[in-house]
Enzyme design. Structure first.
Site, PDB file in Angstrom:
ATOM      1  N   HIS A  75     -45.716 -11.093  -3.282  1.00 57.54           N
ATOM      2  CA  HIS A  75     -44.526 -10.444  -2.719  1.00 57.54           C
ATOM      3  C   HIS A  75     -43.913  -9.487  -3.740  1.00 57.54           C
ATOM      4  O   HIS A  75     -43.702  -9.856  -4.886  1.00 57.54           O
ATOM      5  CB  HIS A  75     -43.492 -11.493  -2.298  1.00 57.54           C
ATOM      6  CG  HIS A  75     -43.842 -12.154  -0.998  1.00 57.54           C
ATOM      7  ND1 HIS A  75     -42.911 -12.692  -0.154  1.00 57.54           N
ATOM      8  CD2 HIS A  75     -45.037 -12.331  -0.392  1.00 57.54           C
ATOM      9  CE1 HIS A  75     -43.521 -13.173   0.922  1.00 57.54           C
ATOM     10  NE2 HIS A  75     -44.802 -12.985   0.793  1.00 57.54           N
ATOM     11  N   TYR A 204     -33.063 -14.166   2.356  1.00 56.78           N
ATOM     12  CA  TYR A 204     -31.941 -15.023   1.953  1.00 56.78           C
ATOM     13  C   TYR A 204     -30.713 -14.513   2.720  1.00 56.78           C
ATOM     14  O   TYR A 204     -30.262 -13.392   2.475  1.00 56.78           O
ATOM     15  CB  TYR A 204     -31.680 -14.909   0.450  1.00 56.78           C
ATOM     16  CG  TYR A 204     -32.744 -15.559  -0.425  1.00 56.78           C
ATOM     17  CD1 TYR A 204     -33.928 -14.894  -0.744  1.00 56.78           C
ATOM     18  CD2 TYR A 204     -32.546 -16.832  -0.956  1.00 56.78           C
ATOM     19  CE1 TYR A 204     -34.891 -15.498  -1.561  1.00 56.78           C
ATOM     20  CE2 TYR A 204     -33.505 -17.435  -1.778  1.00 56.78           C
ATOM     21  CZ  TYR A 204     -34.673 -16.757  -2.069  1.00 56.78           C
ATOM     22  OH  TYR A 204     -35.624 -17.358  -2.869  1.00 56.78           O
ATOM     23  N   PRO A 296     -32.441 -25.110  -5.300  1.00 57.80           N
ATOM     24  CA  PRO A 296     -33.656 -24.330  -5.035  1.00 57.80           C
ATOM     25  C   PRO A 296     -33.435 -22.844  -4.724  1.00 57.80           C
ATOM     26  O   PRO A 296     -34.403 -22.100  -4.590  1.00 57.80           O
ATOM     27  CB  PRO A 296     -34.285 -25.043  -3.835  1.00 57.80           C
ATOM     28  CG  PRO A 296     -33.200 -25.831  -3.216  1.00 57.80           C
ATOM     29  CD  PRO A 296     -32.205 -26.137  -4.274  1.00 57.80           C
ATOM     30  N   LYS A 300     -36.681 -21.786  -9.021  1.00 56.15           N
ATOM     31  CA  LYS A 300     -37.014 -21.884 -10.450  1.00 56.15           C
ATOM     32  C   LYS A 300     -37.634 -23.213 -10.895  1.00 56.15           C
ATOM     33  O   LYS A 300     -38.265 -23.274 -11.952  1.00 56.15           O
ATOM     34  CB  LYS A 300     -35.733 -21.669 -11.285  1.00 56.15           C
ATOM     35  CG  LYS A 300     -35.265 -20.230 -11.310  1.00 56.15           C
ATOM     36  CD  LYS A 300     -36.136 -19.370 -12.210  1.00 56.15           C
ATOM     37  CE  LYS A 300     -36.026 -17.908 -11.914  1.00 56.15           C
ATOM     38  NZ  LYS A 300     -37.148 -17.327 -11.184  1.00 56.15           N
ATOM     39  N   TYR A 389     -35.457 -13.339 -10.957  1.00 58.02           N
ATOM     40  CA  TYR A 389     -36.219 -13.929  -9.852  1.00 58.02           C
ATOM     41  C   TYR A 389     -37.724 -13.947 -10.169  1.00 58.02           C
ATOM     42  O   TYR A 389     -38.397 -14.959  -9.940  1.00 58.02           O
ATOM     43  CB  TYR A 389     -35.952 -13.149  -8.556  1.00 58.02           C
ATOM     44  CG  TYR A 389     -36.414 -13.877  -7.315  1.00 58.02           C
ATOM     45  CD1 TYR A 389     -35.608 -14.837  -6.699  1.00 58.02           C
ATOM     46  CD2 TYR A 389     -37.664 -13.623  -6.765  1.00 58.02           C
ATOM     47  CE1 TYR A 389     -36.034 -15.518  -5.573  1.00 58.02           C
ATOM     48  CE2 TYR A 389     -38.105 -14.295  -5.633  1.00 58.02           C
ATOM     49  CZ  TYR A 389     -37.285 -15.234  -5.044  1.00 58.02           C
ATOM     50  OH  TYR A 389     -37.700 -15.911  -3.917  1.00 58.02           O
TER      51      TYR A 389
HETATM   52  P1  RFL Z   1     -42.141 -33.876  -9.653  1.00 55.52           P
HETATM   53  O1  RFL Z   1     -42.832 -32.897  -8.771  1.00 55.52           O
HETATM   54  O2  RFL Z   1     -40.993 -34.631  -9.097  1.00 55.52           O
HETATM   55  O3  RFL Z   1     -43.258 -34.895 -10.144  1.00 55.52           O
HETATM   56  C1  RFL Z   1     -42.928 -36.088 -10.823  1.00 55.52           C
HETATM   57  C2  RFL Z   1     -43.993 -37.121 -10.513  1.00 55.52           C
HETATM   58  O4  RFL Z   1     -43.698 -38.336 -11.223  1.00 55.52           O
HETATM   59  C3  RFL Z   1     -43.881 -39.447 -10.339  1.00 55.52           C
HETATM   60  N1  RFL Z   1     -43.077 -40.573 -10.843  1.00 55.52           N
HETATM   61  C4  RFL Z   1     -43.588 -41.584 -11.596  1.00 55.52           C
HETATM   62  N2  RFL Z   1     -44.833 -41.798 -12.024  1.00 55.52           N
HETATM   63  C5  RFL Z   1     -45.036 -42.928 -12.764  1.00 55.52           C
HETATM   64  N3  RFL Z   1     -44.056 -43.808 -13.058  1.00 55.52           N
HETATM   65  C6  RFL Z   1     -42.804 -43.625 -12.637  1.00 55.52           C
HETATM   66  N4  RFL Z   1     -41.847 -44.501 -12.934  1.00 55.52           N
HETATM   67  C7  RFL Z   1     -42.519 -42.455 -11.867  1.00 55.52           C
HETATM   68  N5  RFL Z   1     -41.402 -41.950 -11.276  1.00 55.52           N
HETATM   69  C8  RFL Z   1     -41.759 -40.826 -10.671  1.00 55.52           C
HETATM   70  C9  RFL Z   1     -43.448 -38.905  -8.997  1.00 55.52           C
HETATM   71  O5  RFL Z   1     -43.977 -39.657  -7.906  1.00 55.52           O
HETATM   72  C10 RFL Z   1     -44.014 -37.500  -9.043  1.00 55.52           C
HETATM   73  O6  RFL Z   1     -45.333 -37.409  -8.550  1.00 55.52           O
HETATM   74  O7  RFL Z   1     -41.658 -33.211 -11.015  1.00 55.52           O
HETATM   75  P2  RFL Z   1     -42.309 -32.019 -11.892  1.00 55.52           P
HETATM   76  O8  RFL Z   1     -43.781 -32.255 -12.079  1.00 55.52           O
HETATM   77  O9  RFL Z   1     -41.418 -31.859 -13.049  1.00 55.52           O
HETATM   78  O10 RFL Z   1     -42.226 -30.721 -10.941  1.00 55.52           O
HETATM   79  C11 RFL Z   1     -40.974 -30.155 -10.611  1.00 55.52           C
HETATM   80  C12 RFL Z   1     -41.022 -29.542  -9.208  1.00 55.52           C
HETATM   81  O11 RFL Z   1     -41.555 -30.492  -8.300  1.00 55.52           O
HETATM   82  C13 RFL Z   1     -39.641 -29.083  -8.723  1.00 55.52           C
HETATM   83  O12 RFL Z   1     -38.924 -28.495  -9.778  1.00 55.52           O
HETATM   84  C14 RFL Z   1     -39.732 -28.056  -7.582  1.00 55.52           C
HETATM   85  O13 RFL Z   1     -40.295 -28.614  -6.416  1.00 55.52           O
HETATM   86  C15 RFL Z   1     -38.348 -27.506  -7.264  1.00 55.52           C
HETATM   87  N6  RFL Z   1     -38.359 -26.572  -6.134  1.00 55.52           N
HETATM   88  C16 RFL Z   1     -38.752 -25.257  -6.303  1.00 55.52           C
HETATM   89  N7  RFL Z   1     -39.206 -24.830  -7.506  1.00 55.52           N
HETATM   90  C17 RFL Z   1     -39.692 -23.555  -7.647  1.00 55.52           C
HETATM   91  O14 RFL Z   1     -40.092 -23.186  -8.759  1.00 55.52           O
HETATM   92  N8  RFL Z   1     -39.744 -22.661  -6.600  1.00 55.52           N
HETATM   93  C18 RFL Z   1     -39.315 -23.018  -5.351  1.00 55.52           C
HETATM   94  O15 RFL Z   1     -39.448 -22.227  -4.408  1.00 55.52           O
HETATM   95  C19 RFL Z   1     -38.760 -24.346  -5.182  1.00 55.52           C
HETATM   96  N9  RFL Z   1     -38.317 -24.758  -3.965  1.00 55.52           N
HETATM   97  C20 RFL Z   1     -37.965 -27.016  -4.854  1.00 55.52           C
HETATM   98  C21 RFL Z   1     -37.953 -26.068  -3.787  1.00 55.52           C
HETATM   99  C22 RFL Z   1     -37.620 -28.353  -4.615  1.00 55.52           C
HETATM  100  C23 RFL Z   1     -37.250 -28.745  -3.343  1.00 55.52           C
HETATM  101  N10 RFL Z   1     -36.965 -30.119  -3.164  1.00 55.52           N
HETATM  102  C24 RFL Z   1     -37.420 -30.886  -2.054  1.00 55.52           C
HETATM  103  C25 RFL Z   1     -36.425 -30.897  -4.263  1.00 55.52           C
HETATM  104  C26 RFL Z   1     -37.562 -26.448  -2.517  1.00 55.52           C
HETATM  105  C27 RFL Z   1     -37.181 -27.782  -2.281  1.00 55.52           C
HETATM  106  C28 RFL Z   1     -36.708 -28.131  -0.896  1.00 55.52           C
HETATM  107  C1  PHB Z   2     -39.933 -22.184  -0.254  1.00 54.98           C
HETATM  108  O1  PHB Z   2     -40.767 -21.383   0.232  1.00 54.98           O
HETATM  109  O2  PHB Z   2     -40.014 -23.395  -0.089  1.00 54.98           O
HETATM  110  C2  PHB Z   2     -38.799 -21.642  -1.028  1.00 54.98           C
HETATM  111  C3  PHB Z   2     -38.708 -20.270  -1.252  1.00 54.98           C
HETATM  112  C4  PHB Z   2     -37.639 -19.762  -1.975  1.00 54.98           C
HETATM  113  C5  PHB Z   2     -36.670 -20.613  -2.472  1.00 54.98           C
HETATM  114  C6  PHB Z   2     -36.762 -21.980  -2.264  1.00 54.98           C
HETATM  115  C7  PHB Z   2     -37.832 -22.500  -1.532  1.00 54.98           C
HETATM  116  O3  PHB Z   2     -35.615 -20.087  -3.154  1.00 54.98           O
END
Ligand code: RFL
Ligand code: PHB
Length: 396
Positions: A75, A204, A296, A300, A389
């Site tokens: 994008h 957005y 989110p 980041k 971004y």
């Molecule tokens: P994770 O992905 O939470 O992985 C951690 C892992 O550790 C396990 N765990 C354990 N394992 C062993 N022993 C224990 N006691 C444990 N406790 C937990 C868990 O089961 C899991 O598998 O952390 P990590 O690896 O640091 O990754 C971070 C990302 O997942 C997170 O920052 C992103 O998903 C945030 N996020 C977004 N980030 C972006 O860069 N771009 C985006 O567009 C974006 N959109 C989002 C998001 C997060 C969202 N939610 C649901 C929180 C959109 C959403 C809706």
């Molecule tokens: C997504 O595609 O899940 C998404 C995209 C942009 C954001 C957060 C989540 O800022």
């Protein structure tokens, strides 16, 4: 009880833990990953979608980019929509050609797991009762239960990559860390729908009814979000209500059309900002969501996790290669510089795009409108958004 030995014990098989294990293996450092969920659960978890320019480059440079390059969507801009009008932010034009790639986090995780297993890595899924000890000694240990037996893993270093609800951060005595915490008075209701996206670029949208985001996963799959009350319940949101609320918030003066379709996944996520400092205690190093989370809106979280583990892998490579610990000692300060930039950007995007119903809401909402008008009419304002971004190349 069985005892094993590794160089780096990694807790968590999310993007941070898996990528760290991959980066270490590329430089000949051994690791074992333990994860408390099943492989299926971790690979199916729908989360982030936007990869920064440097995250994309990292995946390609380390041999993980093949499917992302084929299936991910590059994008060059995003749309900010308010007062029924669309305003494009030209991400590449304002940042010397940098872009973002839309590629689901669970696809990154699948690619990582496939590669780690093909390279002969050990990942233990479904572990229980994980306990860390000896972080201030030369041989820290991880105790856990796996397939009904008690295990002890003796390590040189432990990487806490277990996300926000993991146990690693809590293993650092409270007296040895400072935390920064901020709760937002809203949450996101996210859906995945089997309908072709109604847009080529992310939208957005700020509306008097609240924020909405139109993202995507593929030419057939749309990902959309709505600002909702943090105490709201999914049971209150029928498919019809979700689509009509999205229609209302995305409506434009020129009759733009949002296509609806079957919803195949849904969830409500509260929004919070959190930082722990330092991201290290003795031989325990935190990376990713275990150390910091952002709302989110700035996309980041996953990108910060990738940055942390790259820095940690570099520091461990230096330690094992030359015996020098300067990068390990500087790890936390180095990562926190980028973390705080992302904290500010995510907070800034969030307050600019959401509706506040708080006592000071009327004031905040006018500030947000003014900010949006500025960002979409000033090259300086738009560049500030664009360079954050796509990911700042120059920080940390
Ligand atoms: P994770 O992905 O939470 O992985 C951690 C892992 O550790 C396990 N765990 C354990 N394992 C062993 N022993 C224990 N006691 C444990 N406790 C937990 C868990 O089961 C899991 O598998 O952390 P990590 O690896 O640091 O990754 C971070 C990302 O997942 C997170 O920052 C992103 O998903 C945030 N996020 C977004 N980030 C972006 O860069 N771009 C985006 O567009 C974006 N959109 C989002 C998001 C997060 C969202 N939610 C649901 C929180 C959109 C959403 C809706
Ligand atoms: C997504 O595609 O899940 C998404 C995209 C942009 C954001 C957060 C989540 O800022």
């Amino acid at each position: 009880m069985s005892k094993s030995r590794t160089q780096v014990g990694i807790i968590g098989a999310g993007p941070a833990g898996l990528m760290l294990s991959h980066l270490l293996s590329l430089v000949g450092i051994e690791s074992i990953v333990i994860e408390n969920r099943s492989r299926d659960y971790v690979e199916a978890r729908v989360r982030a979608g936007v990869l920064e320019n440097d995250t994309r480059e990292l995946l390609i440079a380390t041999g993980l980019g093949e499917r992302m390059v084929r299936e991910g969507l590059v994008h060059h801009g995003i749309e900010l929509r308010f007062d029924g009008r669309a305003h494009r932010i030209d991400l590449s034009g304002l940042t010397g050609g940098r872009t973002v790639t839309v590629y689901g986090q669970q696809e990154v995780v699948r690619d990582l797991v496939d590669r780690r297993l093909a390279d002969g890595a050990t990942i233990h899924y479904g572990v229980e009762d994980v306990v860390l000890s000896g972080m201030e000694s030369d041989l820290p240990t991880i105790q856990y239960r796996h397939n009904g037996s008690d295990e002890v893993l003796v390590c040189d270093y432990i990487a806490g990559c277990d996300g926000f609800h993991g146990i690693s951060r809590e293993a650092i005595p409270e007296s040895a860390r400072k935390t920064y915490d901020w709760h937002y008075p809203f949450a996101w209701l996210g859906i995945l729908a089997t309908v072709p996206p109604s847009t080529d670029e992310l939208i957005y949208a700020r509306h008097d009814r609240g924020f909405a985001l139109h993202s995507l996963r593929s030419p057939e799959l749309s990902r959309l979000y709505l600002q909702v009350d943090p105490n709201d319940d999914l049971a209150n949101w029928s498919d019809d209500r979700i689509w009509s609320e999205l229609q209302a918030r995305f409506a434009t003066r020129d009759g733009w059309q949002l296509h609806d379709g079957p919803i195949i996944e849904r969830g409500i996520t509260p929004m919070r900002s959190f930082v722990t400092d330092p991201m290290q205690f003795g031989r325990l190093f935190l990376a990713g969501d275990s150390a910091h989370i952002v709302p989110p809106t700035g996309a980041k979280g996953l990108n910060l996790a990738m940055h942390d583990v790259r820095a940690l892998a570099d520091a461990l490579e230096r330690h094992y290669g030359s015996g020098a610990d300067d990068l390990l000692e500087g790890y936390s300060a180095h990562c926190l510089r980028r973390v705080w930039r992302a904290q500010h950007f995510s907070w800034w995007m969030t307050q600019m795009l959401h509706r506040f119903d708080t006592a000071d809401g009327s004031y905040r909402n006018e500030l947000a409108r003014s900010e949006l008008a500025y960002v979409t009419s000033s090259a300086a304002g738009a560049t500030m958004l664009a360079e954050n971004y796509v990911g700042l190349a120059t920080i940390g």
